[in-house]
Design an enzyme around this catalytic site. Sequence first.
Site, PDB file in Angstrom:
ATOM      1  N   ASP A 126     -18.836  38.285 -17.600  1.00  0.00           N
ATOM      2  CA  ASP A 126     -18.884  39.410 -16.589  1.00  0.00           C
ATOM      3  C   ASP A 126     -20.307  39.999 -16.117  1.00  0.00           C
ATOM      4  O   ASP A 126     -20.344  40.505 -15.096  1.00  0.00           O
ATOM      5  CB  ASP A 126     -17.915  40.733 -17.033  1.00  0.00           C
ATOM      6  CG  ASP A 126     -18.002  40.977 -18.495  1.00  0.00           C
ATOM      7  OD1 ASP A 126     -19.247  40.527 -18.848  1.00  0.00           O
ATOM      8  OD2 ASP A 126     -17.179  41.443 -18.999  1.00  0.00           O
TER       9      ASP A 126
ATOM     10  N   ASP B  19      10.796   7.751   1.318  1.00  0.00           N
ATOM     11  CA  ASP B  19      10.113   7.948   0.186  1.00  0.00           C
ATOM     12  C   ASP B  19       9.207   9.112  -0.134  1.00  0.00           C
ATOM     13  O   ASP B  19       8.782   9.840  -0.988  1.00  0.00           O
ATOM     14  CB  ASP B  19       9.491   6.593  -0.152  1.00  0.00           C
ATOM     15  CG  ASP B  19       9.891   6.219  -1.374  1.00  0.00           C
ATOM     16  OD1 ASP B  19      11.118   6.571  -2.053  1.00  0.00           O
ATOM     17  OD2 ASP B  19       9.296   5.426  -2.360  1.00  0.00           O
TER      18      ASP B  19
ATOM     19  N   ASN C  15       6.340   0.517  -4.090  1.00  0.00           N
ATOM     20  CA  ASN C  15       5.379  -0.323  -3.573  1.00  0.00           C
ATOM     21  C   ASN C  15       5.814  -1.767  -4.382  1.00  0.00           C
ATOM     22  O   ASN C  15       5.884  -2.803  -3.939  1.00  0.00           O
ATOM     23  CB  ASN C  15       3.940   0.144  -3.881  1.00  0.00           C
ATOM     24  CG  ASN C  15       3.786   1.084  -2.842  1.00  0.00           C
ATOM     25  OD1 ASN C  15       3.728   2.170  -3.264  1.00  0.00           O
ATOM     26  ND2 ASN C  15       3.755   0.789  -1.630  1.00  0.00           N
TER      27      ASN C  15
ATOM     28  N   GLU D 298       9.111  -3.348  -3.508  1.00  0.00           N
ATOM     29  CA  GLU D 298       9.022  -3.797  -2.095  1.00  0.00           C
ATOM     30  C   GLU D 298       8.408  -5.173  -2.143  1.00  0.00           C
ATOM     31  O   GLU D 298       8.891  -6.264  -1.760  1.00  0.00           O
ATOM     32  CB  GLU D 298       8.305  -3.159  -1.244  1.00  0.00           C
ATOM     33  CG  GLU D 298       9.111  -1.733  -0.725  1.00  0.00           C
ATOM     34  CD  GLU D 298       8.244  -0.786  -0.064  1.00  0.00           C
ATOM     35  OE1 GLU D 298       8.829   0.211   0.333  1.00  0.00           O
ATOM     36  OE2 GLU D 298       7.050  -0.844  -0.148  1.00  0.00           O
TER      37      GLU D 298
ATOM     38  N   ASP E 202     -14.552  36.474 -23.315  1.00  0.00           N
ATOM     39  CA  ASP E 202     -15.226  37.682 -23.655  1.00  0.00           C
ATOM     40  C   ASP E 202     -14.219  38.535 -24.543  1.00  0.00           C
ATOM     41  O   ASP E 202     -12.966  38.496 -24.159  1.00  0.00           O
ATOM     42  CB  ASP E 202     -15.685  38.394 -22.617  1.00  0.00           C
ATOM     43  CG  ASP E 202     -16.982  37.725 -21.940  1.00  0.00           C
ATOM     44  OD1 ASP E 202     -17.751  37.304 -22.813  1.00  0.00           O
ATOM     45  OD2 ASP E 202     -17.368  38.285 -20.865  1.00  0.00           O
TER      46      ASP E 202
ATOM     47  N   ASP F  84     -24.551  35.932 -17.385  1.00  0.00           N
ATOM     48  CA  ASP F  84     -23.625  35.026 -17.858  1.00  0.00           C
ATOM     49  C   ASP F  84     -23.428  33.795 -16.727  1.00  0.00           C
ATOM     50  O   ASP F  84     -22.911  32.834 -16.990  1.00  0.00           O
ATOM     51  CB  ASP F  84     -22.220  35.679 -18.098  1.00  0.00           C
ATOM     52  CG  ASP F  84     -22.038  36.410 -19.330  1.00  0.00           C
ATOM     53  OD1 ASP F  84     -22.615  36.334 -20.339  1.00  0.00           O
ATOM     54  OD2 ASP F  84     -21.218  37.456 -19.144  1.00  0.00           O
TER      55      ASP F  84
ATOM     56  N   ASN G  21       8.480   3.661   2.968  1.00  0.00           N
ATOM     57  CA  ASN G  21       7.142   4.392   2.576  1.00  0.00           C
ATOM     58  C   ASN G  21       6.626   5.630   3.313  1.00  0.00           C
ATOM     59  O   ASN G  21       6.325   6.486   2.849  1.00  0.00           O
ATOM     60  CB  ASN G  21       5.890   3.390   2.841  1.00  0.00           C
ATOM     61  CG  ASN G  21       5.882   2.311   1.702  1.00  0.00           C
ATOM     62  OD1 ASN G  21       6.741   2.135   1.216  1.00  0.00           O
ATOM     63  ND2 ASN G  21       5.007   1.429   2.089  1.00  0.00           N
TER      64      ASN G  21
ATOM     65  N   ILE H 252       0.895  -1.158  -0.005  1.00  0.00           N
ATOM     66  CA  ILE H 252       0.169  -0.107  -0.018  1.00  0.00           C
ATOM     67  C   ILE H 252       0.687   1.330   0.018  1.00  0.00           C
ATOM     68  O   ILE H 252       1.744   1.408   0.985  1.00  0.00           O
ATOM     69  CB  ILE H 252      -0.761  -0.078   1.217  1.00  0.00           C
ATOM     70  CG1 ILE H 252      -1.831  -1.298   1.177  1.00  0.00           C
ATOM     71  CG2 ILE H 252      -1.795   1.242   1.203  1.00  0.00           C
ATOM     72  CD1 ILE H 252      -2.671  -1.319   2.514  1.00  0.00           C
TER      73      ILE H 252
HETATM   74  P1  ATP Z   1     -18.021  41.295 -24.793  1.00  0.00           P
HETATM   75  O1  ATP Z   1     -19.231  40.460 -24.763  1.00  0.00           O
HETATM   76  O2  ATP Z   1     -16.621  40.618 -25.279  1.00  0.00           O
HETATM   77  O3  ATP Z   1     -17.785  41.908 -23.240  1.00  0.00           O
HETATM   78  P2  ATP Z   1     -19.324  43.825 -25.690  1.00  0.00           P
HETATM   79  O4  ATP Z   1     -19.033  44.755 -24.591  1.00  0.00           O
HETATM   80  O5  ATP Z   1     -19.013  44.354 -27.068  1.00  0.00           O
HETATM   81  O6  ATP Z   1     -18.442  42.401 -25.596  1.00  0.00           O
HETATM   82  P3  ATP Z   1     -21.791  43.855 -24.576  1.00  0.00           P
HETATM   83  O7  ATP Z   1     -21.545  44.710 -23.751  1.00  0.00           O
HETATM   84  O8  ATP Z   1     -22.870  42.731 -24.718  1.00  0.00           O
HETATM   85  O9  ATP Z   1     -20.667  43.195 -25.408  1.00  0.00           O
HETATM   86  O10 ATP Z   1     -22.184  45.174 -25.885  1.00  0.00           O
HETATM   87  C1  ATP Z   1     -22.931  44.435 -26.912  1.00  0.00           C
HETATM   88  C2  ATP Z   1     -23.081  45.874 -27.896  1.00  0.00           C
HETATM   89  O11 ATP Z   1     -24.189  46.835 -27.178  1.00  0.00           O
HETATM   90  C3  ATP Z   1     -21.898  46.652 -28.129  1.00  0.00           C
HETATM   91  O12 ATP Z   1     -21.161  46.108 -29.310  1.00  0.00           O
HETATM   92  C4  ATP Z   1     -22.213  48.181 -28.380  1.00  0.00           C
HETATM   93  O13 ATP Z   1     -22.762  48.135 -29.656  1.00  0.00           O
HETATM   94  C5  ATP Z   1     -23.518  47.990 -27.305  1.00  0.00           C
HETATM   95  N1  ATP Z   1     -23.138  48.696 -26.047  1.00  0.00           N
HETATM   96  C6  ATP Z   1     -22.252  48.359 -25.344  1.00  0.00           C
HETATM   97  N2  ATP Z   1     -22.448  49.246 -24.196  1.00  0.00           N
HETATM   98  C7  ATP Z   1     -23.354  49.995 -24.569  1.00  0.00           C
HETATM   99  C8  ATP Z   1     -23.968  51.083 -23.673  1.00  0.00           C
HETATM  100  N3  ATP Z   1     -23.182  51.592 -22.691  1.00  0.00           N
HETATM  101  N4  ATP Z   1     -25.047  51.967 -24.118  1.00  0.00           N
HETATM  102  C9  ATP Z   1     -25.435  51.372 -25.426  1.00  0.00           C
HETATM  103  N5  ATP Z   1     -24.970  50.337 -26.029  1.00  0.00           N
HETATM  104  C10 ATP Z   1     -24.020  49.810 -25.649  1.00  0.00           C
END
Ligand code: ATP
Length: 916
Positions: free
Chosen positions: A646, A753, A712, A715, A348, A650, A749, A304
């Site tokens: 983020d 070791d 082991n 041995e 993202d 998601d 053991n 063992i």
């Molecule tokens: P990721 O998904 O990589 O973070 P992202 O930031 O482009 O990318 P979203 O935040 O979902 O993704 O944004 C999608 C789209 O929405 C953007 O490409 C933009 O055209 C529009 N957008 C982003 N931020 C704003 C905002 N504050 N007001 C209005 N439209 C926005």
Amino acid sequence: MFYNQTKDTVLKELKSSRHTGLTNKEARLRLEKQGPNEIQKDPPTPIWKIFIHSFKEPLVIILLLAILLSVISGVYDLSSNGDLKHAMSSFYEAIAILILILINSGLSVWQTVSARKSLDSLKKMNDHQVSVFRDGDWEKISANLLVPGDIIGVKMGDFIEADVRWFKVSELQVLESHLTGESDPINKTIEALSEDTDLGDRTNMGYSGSTVTNGNGYAVVVATGMDTELGKIAGLLNDTPDSKTPIEKTVNELTRKLMYVAGGVVLFTLVTGSLKIWLTTGTFSFTSFTAILSTAIALAVAAIPDALPAVLSIVLTIGATVLTKSKGLIKSLNSVETLGSTTFIASDKTGTLTKNEMTVTRFFANGVDFEVEGRGYDPLGDITLKTEVDSARQFIIASILNNEANVSKNPNGKYVPFGNPTDVALVVLGLKAGLERQDLLNRKAEVDYDILKVFPFDSTRKMMSVVIKSGTEFKILAKGAPDVLLNKSATGTDRDLFEEKITEFAQDALRTLAVGERVITEEQALNAPMEELEQNIMLLGLAGIIDPPREEVRQSVEKLHNADINVVMITGDHAKTAAAIATKLGIISNDGAQVMEGKQIDKLTDDELFNKVEDIRVYARVSPEHKQRIVNQLQRHGEVVAMTGDGVNDAPALRAADIGVAMGINGTDVTKDSADLILLDDKFTTIEHSVEAGRTIFTNIKNFMRHELTTNVAEVLSLMLGLLFITHDIGNVSSNTPTLTALMVLWVNMISDALPSFALGYDVPESDIMSEPPRDTHKSILADGMLRRIIVRGITMGAVVFVAFILAAKSGMRVEEAQTVAFLTLVFGQLWNVFDARSSKTLFHRSPFSNPKLIMAVTFSALSSILVTIAPFFNEVMGTARLNGKLYLAVIFLPAVPLFMISGIKALLLKKNRIK
Ligand code: ATP
């Protein structure tokens, strides 16, 4: 009861103010009185229980059995033969085994306590923060410092950290399913409700543990800690016990199996041994049987890998702590292991692959193209065609009013951004054009502007809007992804022109944003729902925003590609922008290829997506809902997926992924809670480092397992060869003498070791660890030549030990001396083998000096093993004997010969690429 009182009464009752909040002093006093805002958990299992629990391990049971056998044999020696010497050695053996059991239990306790400590400190690093208003200032504090009367602000993605009464809300929606079972978000209000309102309908209240799914709100805290509704049901929420990681399970399973092997071996030894006595001597005495008993005990212990489970858990725990040094915060030990087998990383774009430092570099408004100078947040930089900027005024005003961000000058004169980076870029554009949101709202402009309602940005809608009063007119201002706004645009919009501009901007790798407005009636402004208002938009213009890729990402992507790990970009951005950036980062090699849009995903069935998913490298204009489908289909292919996220939506995708990755700085509480890995610096490169660390830890575990198991095999084999092939006495050594005593086996053991094994757990990665394909999780850890290596090395070493024993016996040595020769041959054989075990290839592939801990451990093992053959006390207890100088040299160096030979042959074969 706070829900049936007006917000002002509640504030008064709690002696708080919405204009200044509590004073810091008052908050401190309340905290002292009320205690921290924490849910009490069951106290952790006490140490003595962990200690007792360790006696249930299979290994310990075998060892306890060995003690029993030793005692029986000692008692027999004493009572029937009066053989004090033999009896004492049996008793010593029993005591020594007992000490080793205690050491093993100590290791067990250490392992549990250190795992608990490091997980606790990891949890602390992931402490929830809240925005609280005290002494007239907003600040971020740890959620457990909240007290009743505190004023807090929350936004989409935040957790509600205490029970609160809302006094200002904007499109606030909250998910309270943990209390009410209701799976839809609840719209929050601020008016007082009737006394008989049920918990689930108290819309003016927020409850600890809920999540904000939309909008934002301000509230006063009414209850904290165990006084909250969550606290009242806290009994249900205690931590689930830590589950074992797959590799721990595999090892436990292996140890269990080996215990049966050990049991079988003992039986076999007893039967064969007795038969041997009978055949060789023609009689059967209990005295000779006790010799067989010692062989049986030694074999049971040999079969063992005693220290393996404890060393394994400790190395995993330490691995998790090491990961945080590279800014990857891991939440469970399971993930350490999974990280190393990742095959797909879906990331993202914004903020992770790019810097999230957005600047508008050009815009198109009123039919004119404008270029904007300057980068970053300083509002310095000209706008070309300045004379015509007035024509873009309406576009810029709409951009900054429909916007919750801000930039402000800090005491060092540096401009710092607040809020959504896309919005910040527009604020800076406004400043460059001489327009400021506060001026517009504070009636410093020629028109009075008032914001009536905000429909916040959300990544599924991909737009945001505000309802405003502009002079006597009512308007809705909309801004968002251009394709989304085009679909909602009024008749008469020059679609072709806008499409052309959008493509032009996107091809420049610019993030594009459309801005528009619509005049509405007062009645609509006050009462119409968002869906109705966000229609018939008149487009005012387009903004092109640069978000530079992070410089170090390209290299990381290349490294991951070398490691056969696929990198996928998932973004809400436009397909062309995404493709342009993906090309810059080396994620795709030519534009247009391997790109799929969210709306295409919508058209595909799961099976169709399954057929394509392995070839797509960029997903554009996707919503969080698409992410989960992508994860699921990749997993159907057997891929191990790490996925970043983020936003609040998601969370399901992060939970579905094998490794959910959240951002430590810009991520929401909800994603951090669902993630397995938190990037403390939000950087993609940290994922790459974490995968590398995961691979290293796994390889190290494999290496020390290889090492331990080889021991082991060696041995068991040397003992078995002795049992089966020494049929008559050799010199002073009787045919029933085991090659090694049980205590020698235990020493090897547990000490000589185990320490180097530990050191292997800390080893630095082999230089080519990121140039090999990911590990196949379906394969056993013993696959891929590992078992072969263990058996070949183990058999060779076992045979060498056996031969050493025979030669020693033939030269006329005493039993103790012959056994000591065998013992030291085994110890040094294994100490040489450590250097072979730590390479996936051969002994010659790694410098032995790259792991100082290993050198120290090996030196310690070597010296202490020699010491136990010299010190009289150990001679007595372990049955060792002092050898002469030449013999020491021989047992130290000769065992290396076969190892070098095997490694040499392997190196030659490797050159010819014949074996792994
Ligand atoms: P990721 O998904 O990589 O973070 P992202 O930031 O482009 O990318 P979203 O935040 O979902 O993704 O944004 C999608 C789209 O929405 C953007 O490409 C933009 O055209 C529009 N957008 C982003 N931020 C704003 C905002 N504050 N007001 C209005 N439209 C926005």
